[in-house]
Write an enzyme that holds these catalytic residues in place. Structure first.
Site, PDB file in Angstrom:
ATOM      1  N   ARG A   1       0.824  -1.216   0.000  1.00  0.00           N
ATOM      2  CA  ARG A   1       0.000   0.000   0.000  1.00  0.00           C
ATOM      3  C   ARG A   1       0.854   1.260   0.000  1.00  0.00           C
ATOM      4  NH1 ARG A   1      -2.755  -4.236   1.817  1.00  0.00           N
ATOM      5  NH2 ARG A   1      -5.038  -4.236   1.729  1.00  0.00           N
TER       6      ARG A   1
ATOM      7  N   ARG B   1      -6.059 -23.417   0.273  1.00  0.00           N
ATOM      8  CA  ARG B   1      -5.372 -23.689   1.546  1.00  0.00           C
ATOM      9  C   ARG B   1      -6.194 -24.583   2.474  1.00  0.00           C
ATOM     10  NH1 ARG B   1      -2.696 -17.827   2.661  1.00  0.00           N
ATOM     11  NH2 ARG B   1      -1.007 -18.102   1.131  1.00  0.00           N
TER      12      ARG B   1
ATOM     13  N   ARG C   1      -7.138 -17.353  -9.604  1.00  0.00           N
ATOM     14  CA  ARG C   1      -7.780 -16.700  -8.452  1.00  0.00           C
ATOM     15  C   ARG C   1      -8.892 -15.745  -8.899  1.00  0.00           C
ATOM     16  NH1 ARG C   1      -3.258 -14.861  -4.303  1.00  0.00           N
ATOM     17  NH2 ARG C   1      -5.123 -14.557  -3.034  1.00  0.00           N
TER      18      ARG C   1
ATOM     19  N   ASP D   1      -4.329 -15.105   6.997  1.00  0.00           N
ATOM     20  CA  ASP D   1      -3.118 -15.739   6.463  1.00  0.00           C
ATOM     21  C   ASP D   1      -2.425 -16.646   7.488  1.00  0.00           C
ATOM     22  OD1 ASP D   1      -3.512 -14.520   4.037  1.00  0.00           O
ATOM     23  OD2 ASP D   1      -2.255 -12.792   4.515  1.00  0.00           O
TER      24      ASP D   1
HETATM   25  C1  S3P Z   1      -4.245  -8.914   2.022  1.00  0.00           C
HETATM   26  C2  S3P Z   1      -5.501  -9.313   2.401  1.00  0.00           C
HETATM   27  C3  S3P Z   1      -5.891 -10.711   2.542  1.00  0.00           C
HETATM   28  C4  S3P Z   1      -4.680 -11.615   2.702  1.00  0.00           C
HETATM   29  C5  S3P Z   1      -3.612 -11.305   1.710  1.00  0.00           C
HETATM   30  C6  S3P Z   1      -3.146  -9.876   1.838  1.00  0.00           C
HETATM   31  C7  S3P Z   1      -4.003  -7.490   1.804  1.00  0.00           C
HETATM   32  O1  S3P Z   1      -6.586 -11.097   1.374  1.00  0.00           O
HETATM   33  O2  S3P Z   1      -5.062 -12.959   2.589  1.00  0.00           O
HETATM   34  O3  S3P Z   1      -2.504 -12.158   1.887  1.00  0.00           O
HETATM   35  O4  S3P Z   1      -2.843  -7.056   1.810  1.00  0.00           O
HETATM   36  O5  S3P Z   1      -4.987  -6.776   1.628  1.00  0.00           O
HETATM   37  P1  S3P Z   1      -8.164 -10.797   1.260  1.00  0.00           P
HETATM   38  O6  S3P Z   1      -8.329  -9.371   1.515  1.00  0.00           O
HETATM   39  O7  S3P Z   1      -8.565 -11.168  -0.122  1.00  0.00           O
HETATM   40  O8  S3P Z   1      -8.776 -11.682   2.298  1.00  0.00           O
END
Ligand code: S3P
Length: 420
Positions: free
Chosen positions: A18, A339, A110, A308
């Site tokens: 970000r 997973r 995905r 995660d």
């Molecule tokens: C993340 C959000 C999660 C996480 C991913 C990183 C992020 O995914 O599983 O590893 O940085 O916004 P989701 O928002 O799709 O659950």
């Protein structure tokens, strides 16, 4: 064998993605310190470089010159990184860059309808291939909506929407049905206060002149997801003692620590007095190993705060006394691999009594796991590290497959340093 030491981790991956993207849309120079050298972060860096952004790396510090976007000559390859593809789609829509985003074979499987749907609702003409990559960004109109609701528990969807709305000409509110990690909101609020209003109910993006956003200088706090392997490992091994400094302790991310404490782990948290410059809580976590953990029940509303960490939490459950149940795991099917199946197969192969029922998993703990080597990690970094920790606990050869570099290239070095 036990784990002893004082450790820190490179910056949190979610916050790093970000911060790099935000810097790319600010005027002039931004300096971001403690950025991990992980493959996912490198995917975001190379994607932005292909869009004309200058990013220089010096050890773990990035210098980014923002707002020099140009249309990329070919598709943008996000490789294995879902966060890169989903967030960048929003960011490039805000910059009105027409392009195509592709990924490796895992990312190509995905779901992307979760971002394409809301982007279309907002007035962005974007397409996917029947819900999967590539994503094509075709045309961009100002949104007519006053609000938008996110149905899935996904911070990636929320951040995609926030990035795409940065240039809005009127106020728009974002409602989340489930609370997910809030790093982008906190970051924008700490750096460009007038741009965003955040409260318990909604996030409001305010119409301001985004041309006025100037570069910034920040340091990313330690990655809680990487730390989770060490927090679980030290909890599981009696007489271990790990001290982790400068760790991200945002409430929306520390479900793993809360769960381990419920399981009887000896974990002490002390928050740093001064809030990190990103409005993110940080602190020191001290873990003392215990003789045994006990089983736990995790309900769906707690899953987003440890999404995660479910693989490593499942391993903790496999060693805990009694039967643990973790429910609300639907989203785990859409990660770098499925997973949920991966966890089931790995634990079953290790001799654990585990039952899979649609979106929940029941794990009966035992003292010993078997056959920990040469298991199928589905080329998924988080499953691979879960297996490595099981190998360590069983005093077997620890394997370090290459896929670990996706999120945590320091994993082996740090583990070598603390095993005694
Ligand atoms: C993340 C959000 C999660 C996480 C991913 C990183 C992020 O995914 O599983 O590893 O940085 O916004 P989701 O928002 O799709 O659950």
């Amino acid at each position: 064998m036990k784990l002893i030491g004082n450790i820190t981790f490179k910056g949190d991956k979610s916050i790093s993605h970000r911060a790099i993207m935000l810097a790319s849309i600010c005027n002039g120079e931004s300096i971001i310190a403690n950025v991990p050298d992980s493959e996912d972060i490198n995917s975001t860096i190379s994607a932005l470089r292909n869009c004309g952004i200058s990013i220089k790396k010096n050890n773990y510090q990035l210098t980014i010159i923002g707002n020099t976007f140009k249309t990329p000559k070919k598709e943008i390859n996000c490789q294995n990184s879902g966060t890169t593809m989903r967030l960048l789609s929003g960011l490039l829509s805000f910059k009105k860059i027409k392009c195509s985003l592709i990924g490796d074979s895992s990312l190509s499987r995905r779901p992307m309808d979760r971002i394409v749907g809301p982007m279309n609702e907002l007035g962005i003409k974007a397409t996917s291939n029947k819900g999967y990559p590539p994503i094509n960004l075709i045309d961009f109109k100002d949104t007519k909506l006053d609000n938008i609701t996110i149905d899935l528990p996904s911070a990636q969807v929320k951040s995609c929407i926030i990035f795409s709305l940065l240039g809005t000409r009127k106020k728009i509110r974002i409602y989340e049905k489930f609370q997910t990690r809030n790093h982008l909101e906190l970051m924008i609020k700490s750096l460009f206060k007038e741009l965003i209003t955040v409260n318990e109910e909604y996030i409001e993006i305010n119409p301001i002149n985004c041309q006025k956003m100037n570069g910034f200088n920040i340091e990313i706090p330690g990655d809680i997801s990487s730390a989770s392997y060490f927090i679980v490992a030290a909890s599981l091994i009696d007489k271990s003692r790990l001290v982790i400094n400068n760790l991200l302790l945002n409430k929306s991310r520390i479900g793993i620590i809360d769960s381990l404490i419920k399981m009887g782990a000896n974990i002490d948290i002390s928050y740093d007095k001064k809030m990190n410059s990103l409005n993110e809580p940080t602190g020191t976590v001290i873990i003392n190993g215990v003789k045994a953990l006990r089983a736990v029940n995790i309900s769906p509303d707690h899953i987003p705060s440890m999404i995660d960490e479910i693989p490593i939490l499942s391993l903790a459950c496999a060693y805990a006394k009694g039967q643990s149940t973790i429910s609300g795991l639907d989203e785990l099917k859409y990660k770098e691999s499925n997973r949920l199946n991966g966890i089931y197969n790995i634990l079953s192969s290790m001799g654990v009594d585990v039952k899979l029922n649609k979106n929940s998993i029941k794990i009966n703990g035992s003292n010993k796991l078997y056959n920990t080597n040469k298991l199928n990690n589905c080329n998924d970094h988080r499953l691979a590290m879960m297996i490595s920790i099981a190998q360590m606990k069983e005093n077997n050869l620890i394997e370090y497959p290459e896929c670990i570099n996706i999120s945590f290239p320091d994993f082996k070095n740090i583990l070598d340093k603390v095993i005694s």
